[in-house]
Design a protein around this motif. Structure first.
Motif, PDB file in Angstrom:
ATOM      1  N   ILE A 208      -6.980   4.913   0.761  1.00  0.00           N
ATOM      2  CA  ILE A 208      -7.387   3.631   1.316  1.00  0.00           C
ATOM      3  C   ILE A 208      -8.853   3.735   1.719  1.00  0.00           C
ATOM      4  O   ILE A 208      -9.251   4.681   2.400  1.00  0.00           O
ATOM      5  CB  ILE A 208      -6.503   3.198   2.498  1.00  0.00           C
TER       6      ILE A 208
ATOM      7  N   SER B 233      -6.327   1.568  -2.409  1.00  0.00           N
ATOM      8  CA  SER B 233      -6.431   0.304  -1.685  1.00  0.00           C
ATOM      9  C   SER B 233      -7.831   0.210  -1.093  1.00  0.00           C
ATOM     10  O   SER B 233      -8.385   1.219  -0.639  1.00  0.00           O
ATOM     11  CB  SER B 233      -5.386   0.229  -0.570  1.00  0.00           C
TER      12      SER B 233
ATOM     13  N   ILE C  28       0.839  -1.200   0.000  1.00  0.00           N
ATOM     14  CA  ILE C  28       0.000   0.000   0.000  1.00  0.00           C
ATOM     15  C   ILE C  28       0.877   1.255   0.000  1.00  0.00           C
ATOM     16  O   ILE C  28       0.648   2.197  -0.767  1.00  0.00           O
ATOM     17  CB  ILE C  28      -0.948  -0.007   1.213  1.00  0.00           C
TER      18      ILE C  28
ATOM     19  N   TYR D 103      -6.663   3.593  10.795  1.00  0.00           N
ATOM     20  CA  TYR D 103      -5.904   3.566   9.540  1.00  0.00           C
ATOM     21  C   TYR D 103      -4.763   4.584   9.554  1.00  0.00           C
ATOM     22  O   TYR D 103      -3.677   4.317   9.030  1.00  0.00           O
ATOM     23  CB  TYR D 103      -6.830   3.810   8.347  1.00  0.00           C
TER      24      TYR D 103
END
Length: 410
Positions: free
Chosen positions: A115, A153, A45, A74
């Motif tokens: 993400i 992602s 990532i 995250y």
């Protein structure tokens, strides 16, 4: 809620210079349950967003019931793996107006990757599209970065929302085979297969996508989704189902050079229904000619030709090197991963065929009866299987290509 968002934002913001994006846009499609210690995937990532101390990653947690808490998670993970910046994009159902906030849009345009976290993929659609399915400025900005070589992602719901194709929303395999696929709002039962007929957010063409795949026995529902919708405006002939703690990494997305690579703990199933035939006269769902490929750590697939390149650094051709005479059969083919079993019934049965020196076909049945669905797995002349001890799990794993599947209700 918005005042709390403003308080959290400074915690998620780190000043730095924008990194140089790669030539081709990329996707990291993660099947869910991504472990904190999965170095291969977290590092990928970061790498595809520009690399350590360069990557600026925008965090989308609109799918979550608690988007701020999810964003903090995250942020911490991305920074711990070397991202320069982890910016919470504060667009979610409780703060939808942020999808047109010029400051939010400007911050998105500074990012090198994004993400999308897990939860409910329908919330992402609600949050990032306005009335009439009009794309918001925030989503348009994400798309602009992505189309200029950025990376996206997606984990679980964050994977499921990515396709241009019909977007799967809910349902279990048996009910899917029994009742078919329903556009959202038209379903009749709690376990019916439900999909958004207008697709996801459109970051990947040609494939329908599903997550938590083998672990929840979702093979039947993806097959039925593709079969029922392939003639629709947003229908496709192909699909990917990605297992948990595993990623399908797509390079040069939506180009003639597009390739996918599997990294992680388990695998990804590729379904090809381009030559599959549904018997419309049968009393229950019946289809033949499904072609399946199962990829594990290091395997690659050409997403245009669907030719598989096995990772031979730890796998060898099983032809003539089978460990068993006979393949495994199942009376609960969509059981998923349960208890001490680390493979789903579908994965175990289908892969066992390539480790059997005698059998060239095997079967799996649904545990539900009235009707029962029978799946037949067939090695064709173009089939091959590769296996070995995985460097990820230290267990024997098997990949395969060109397995033919039929399904018959009876």
């Amino acid at each position: 809620m918005e005042s709390f968002v403003r308080l959290v934002l400074p915690l998620l913001f780190v000043v730095g210079q924008l990194g140089t994006l790669g030539a081709g846009k990329s996707l990291v499609l993660i099947g869910g349950a991504l472990s904190d210690g999965n170095v291969r995937i977290w590092s990928k990532i970061i790498e595809l967003a520009g690399g350590r101390d360069v990557a600026r990653i925008g965090i989308v947690t609109a799918a979550s019931a608690d988007p701020i808490d999810s964003a903090i998670y995250y942020r911490d993970m991305l920074l711990s793996y070397g991202a320069l910046e982890a910016y919470f994009i504060p667009v979610h159902e409780a703060n939808k107006t942020a999808n047109a906030d010029p400051e939010v849009v400007d911050n998105i345009l500074r990012m090198s990757g994004f993400i999308f976290g897990g939860g409910d993929q329908a919330r992402i659609i609600t949050s990032f599209y306005n009335d009439g399915r009009v794309e918001s400025p925030a989503l348009a900005a994400i798309r602009s970065v992505y189309d200029n070589g950025g990376s996206i992602s997606g984990i679980s719901a964050g994977l499921s929302c990515q396709p241009w194709a019909v977007m799967i929303m809910d349902g279990i395999s048996y009910n899917a085979l029994l009742n078919g696929a329903f556009p959202a709002g038209e379903q009749t039962g709690a376990s019916d297969l439900v999909y958004d007929p207008f697709g996801g957010i459109g970051m990947m063409n040609d494939y329908a996508l599903d997550s938590h795949f083998s672990e929840r026995g979702r093979e039947g529902r993806l097959i039925r989704l593709i079969a029922d919708t392939r003639s629709q405006a947003f229908g496709v002939q192909y699909g990917f189902g990605v297992d948990e703690d595993t990623a399908l990494v797509v390079y040069d997305v939506n180009t003639t050079q597009a390739t996918g690579e599997v990294i992680g703990v388990a695998g990804a199933l590729v379904l090809d229904l381009s030559n599959a035939n549904v018997d419309e006269t049968a009393p229950y769902f019946r289809i033949d000619g499904i072609v399946a490929h199962y990829l594990t750590q290091g395997d690659r697939i050409d997403l245009v030709t669907r030719v598989v390149d096995f990772d031979t650094s730890w796998k060898a051709n099983l032809a003539g090197n089978e460990q068993n005479q006979y393949a495994v059969a199942s009376t609960d083919i969509f059981a998923g991963v349960t208890g001490s079993n680390y493979k789903s019934e579908f994965t175990l049965v289908s892969s066992s065929l390539f480790d059997a020196s005698v059998d060239v076909t095997t079967t799996g049945r649904t545990k539900e009866k009235g009707p029962e669905f029978l799946l037949t797995f067939i090695e064709s002349s173009g089939s091959s299987g590769y296996g070995g001890i995985s460097p990820v799990t230290d267990r024997r794993e098997i990949s395969y290509t060109n397995l033919v599947i039929t399904i018959q209700g009876q």
